[in-house]
Design a protein around this motif. Structure first.
Motif, PDB file in Angstrom:
ATOM      1  N   UNK A 147      10.016 -15.374   5.234  1.00 24.08           N
ATOM      2  CA  UNK A 147       9.049 -14.538   5.937  1.00 24.08           C
ATOM      3  C   UNK A 147       8.538 -13.457   4.981  1.00 24.08           C
ATOM      4  N   UNK A 148       7.531 -12.728   5.425  1.00 17.57           N
ATOM      5  CA  UNK A 148       6.967 -11.677   4.577  1.00 17.57           C
ATOM      6  C   UNK A 148       7.568 -10.334   4.951  1.00 17.57           C
TER       7      UNK A 148
ATOM      8  N   UNK B  44       7.534 -14.990  13.292  1.00 17.42           N
ATOM      9  CA  UNK B  44       8.170 -13.998  12.412  1.00 17.42           C
ATOM     10  C   UNK B  44       7.337 -13.827  11.142  1.00 17.42           C
ATOM     11  N   UNK B  45       6.829 -14.961  10.617  1.00 22.54           N
ATOM     12  CA  UNK B  45       6.045 -14.952   9.384  1.00 22.54           C
ATOM     13  C   UNK B  45       4.734 -14.176   9.576  1.00 22.54           C
ATOM     14  N   UNK B  48       5.521 -10.469  10.101  1.00 26.57           N
ATOM     15  CA  UNK B  48       5.948  -9.842   8.844  1.00 26.57           C
ATOM     16  C   UNK B  48       4.782  -9.608   7.904  1.00 26.57           C
ATOM     17  N   UNK B  49       3.890 -10.601   7.801  1.00 25.23           N
ATOM     18  CA  UNK B  49       2.750 -10.477   6.884  1.00 25.23           C
ATOM     19  C   UNK B  49       1.783  -9.395   7.357  1.00 25.23           C
ATOM     20  N   UNK B  51       2.465  -6.748   9.266  1.00 26.08           N
ATOM     21  CA  UNK B  51       3.084  -5.423   9.108  1.00 26.08           C
ATOM     22  C   UNK B  51       3.108  -4.999   7.637  1.00 26.08           C
ATOM     23  N   UNK B  52       3.380  -5.978   6.752  1.00 27.79           N
ATOM     24  CA  UNK B  52       3.397  -5.669   5.309  1.00 27.79           C
ATOM     25  C   UNK B  52       1.989  -5.314   4.830  1.00 27.79           C
ATOM     26  N   UNK B  53       0.991  -6.001   5.384  1.00 29.62           N
ATOM     27  CA  UNK B  53      -0.407  -5.738   5.000  1.00 29.62           C
ATOM     28  C   UNK B  53      -0.815  -4.327   5.426  1.00 29.62           C
ATOM     29  N   UNK B  55       1.025  -1.785   5.724  1.00 33.23           N
ATOM     30  CA  UNK B  55       1.704  -0.759   4.923  1.00 33.23           C
ATOM     31  C   UNK B  55       1.260  -0.761   3.458  1.00 33.23           C
ATOM     32  N   UNK B  56       0.473  -1.762   3.071  1.00 25.68           N
ATOM     33  CA  UNK B  56       0.093  -1.921   1.660  1.00 25.68           C
ATOM     34  C   UNK B  56      -0.527  -0.632   1.118  1.00 25.68           C
ATOM     35  N   UNK B  57       0.106  -0.116   0.074  1.00 28.48           N
ATOM     36  CA  UNK B  57      -0.333   1.162  -0.493  1.00 28.48           C
ATOM     37  C   UNK B  57      -0.029   1.140  -1.981  1.00 28.48           C
ATOM     38  N   UNK B  86      -5.050 -11.092  -0.424  1.00 28.85           N
ATOM     39  CA  UNK B  86      -3.635 -11.040  -0.016  1.00 28.85           C
ATOM     40  C   UNK B  86      -3.249 -12.310   0.736  1.00 28.85           C
ATOM     41  N   UNK B  90      -0.698 -15.249  -0.479  1.00 24.58           N
ATOM     42  CA  UNK B  90       0.600 -15.239   0.221  1.00 24.58           C
ATOM     43  C   UNK B  90       0.874 -16.519   1.003  1.00 24.58           C
TER      44      UNK B  90
END
Lengths: 170, 139
Positions: A147-148, B44-45, B48-49, B51-53, B55-57, B86, B90
Motif C-alpha cells: 500500500x502507499x 487500503x491502497x 493510502x495513496x 492521504x500520502x498525496x 500530505x505531499x510537501x 504522482x 505510483x
C-alpha cells in the motif's frame, strides 16, 4: 448352484457396491474438507497480512507524532529494536518481510543503511528500507501485498510518497 | 416383497448415494474463493495513496498550497501535472484511475477516467476553505 445361494451372492454383491460407494463418498468428503481447511488457512494468513498492511503505518515504532505518516528517521533504530526484542517481534510478526520504498519523487533503488544515513547526500543517496525480515527454512511460498504511505523526512522537513510492502512467507 | 421390488429399492439407494456424492462435490469442489480481500486491499491502497498525496510537501511544492492556489486563481495546470505524475509513477501500468477535487462541494479538478472501482474520499481544509479529494482505482 441353488437358488438361495444365487440370491445370497446377489445380496452380497449389492452390499459390496453400496459399501464401495460409501467409501468413495467418504474419501471425497474428507479430501474436500481438507482442501477447504487449507484454503481457510491461506485466507486467514492473507487477512492477517492485510490487517498488518493497514496498521503498519500506525505502529508507534515509526509513526509520525502529529500526522498520518511514517517517520523515516525511526526506520533504522527499529532494526536495532527488532534485534534487541527479537522474541516479541518474531512472535507478533512471524515469517514476514516488511519494506518501505520511496516512489515519489523517483529515487535510486539502494538500501538505506546507517552509513548512507550519516552522509550529506541523504535522503537522495538511497531509496528503500528493510524494516523486518524473517524467512522460514525451507521457503515454499512468498506472497507480497503493498500500500502507499506518506514518508516524513525530519532532516529536510519534507513529506514524500512511499510504498509499504508486506511479504508473507510460508 | 417381490424380487423386482427389492431390486428397484436397491437401485434407488444407489441413485440417492450418487446424487449425495455429486452434491458434496458441488458444495466443496466448485465453491469459489471470495473476492472481498482484494477489494479490501485496493481500498487500503487507494486510501493510502490519497492521504500520502494530500500530505505531499517538498522543497518547491506543497499539495495543499497548490490546491488553494488552484481554487483562488483557477489556474490548476501545475496541480494537474503533479497529480498525473504522482499517479502514473505510483500505480501499476494496468491500473486506471479517476482523481477528483471539490472545493466547497463544487468540482474543481477531475483527472482520468474510471467508472467502476474502489473509491476513497478524504476531506480537508486549507485557509478555512473546505475541500474534498477522491480517488477511484480500477484494474
Amino acid at each position: 448352484m441353488k437358488r438361495g445361494q444365487v440370491e445370497i451372492n446377489e445380496t452380497l454383491l449389492v452390499l459390496f457396491v453400496i459399501v464401495l460407494l460409501l467409501i468413495v463418498g467418504m474419501v471425497m468428503y474428507f479430501r474436500f474438507s481438507l482442501a477447504k481447511v487449507e484454503t481457510l488457512g491461506d485466507t486467514l494468513d492473507e487477512q492477517e497480512s492485510t490487517v498488518l498492511l493497514a496498521q503498519a503505518s500506525t505502529f508507534p515504532e515509526f509513526r509520525c507524532n502529529d500526522r498520518d505518516c511514517m517517520d523515516t528517521s525511526k526506520f533504522l533504530p527499529f532494526r536495532t529494536t527488532v534485534h534487541t526484542y527479537a522474541p516479541f517481534y518474531t512472535s507478533s510478526l512471524g515469517y514476514k518481510k516488511i519494506t518501505v520504498s520511496q516512489v515519489y519523487p523517483l529515487t535510486t533503488n539502494v538500501l538505506c543503511t546507517l552509513e548512507l544515513y550519516s552522509q550529506d547526500a541523504y535522503p537522495e543517496n538511497c531509496g528503500f528500507w528493510m524494516l523486518y525480515d524473517r524467512q522460514p527454512t525451507p521457503l515454499k511460498q512468498a506472497i507480497t501485498a503493498s500500500t502507499f504511505v506518506s514518508l516524513y523526512f525530519p532532516e529536510i522537513d519534507e513529506y514524500r510518497i512511499g510504498r509499504l510492502e508486506v511479504t508473507r512467507y510460508a | 416383497m417381490r424380487k423386482g421390488q427389492s431390486e428397484a429399492i436397491g437401485l434407488l439407494v444407489i441413485v440417492i448415494l450418487l446424487v449425495f456424492i455429486g452434491f458434496l462435490y458441488l458444495r466443496f469442489g466448485l465453491s469459489g474463493k471470495p473476492d472481498t480481500l482484494n477489494d479490501a486491499r485496493q481500498n487500503i491502497e487507494a486510501n493510502g495513496l490519497l492521504r500520502a498525496l494530500l500530505l505531499l510537501e517538498m522543497e518547491n511544492f506543497s499539495f495543499q498550497e497548490e490546491v488553494s492556489f488552484c481554487h483562488t486563481t483557477s489556474s490548476c495546470e501545475d496541480l494537474k501535472g503533479v497529480v498525473e505524475q504522482v499517479l502514473s509513477t505510483s500505480l501499476r501500468a494496468d491500473m486506471t484511475y479517476m482523481f477528483s477535487l471539490f472545493a466547497e462541494n463544487q468540482p474543481l479538478l477531475t483527472i482520468g477516467d474510471c467508472k467502476l472501482g474502489i473509491m476513497s474520499r478524504v476531506p480537508f481544509t486549507v485557509d478555512g476553505v473546505f475541500y474534498e479529494a477522491s480517488l477511484r482505482l480500477c484494474s
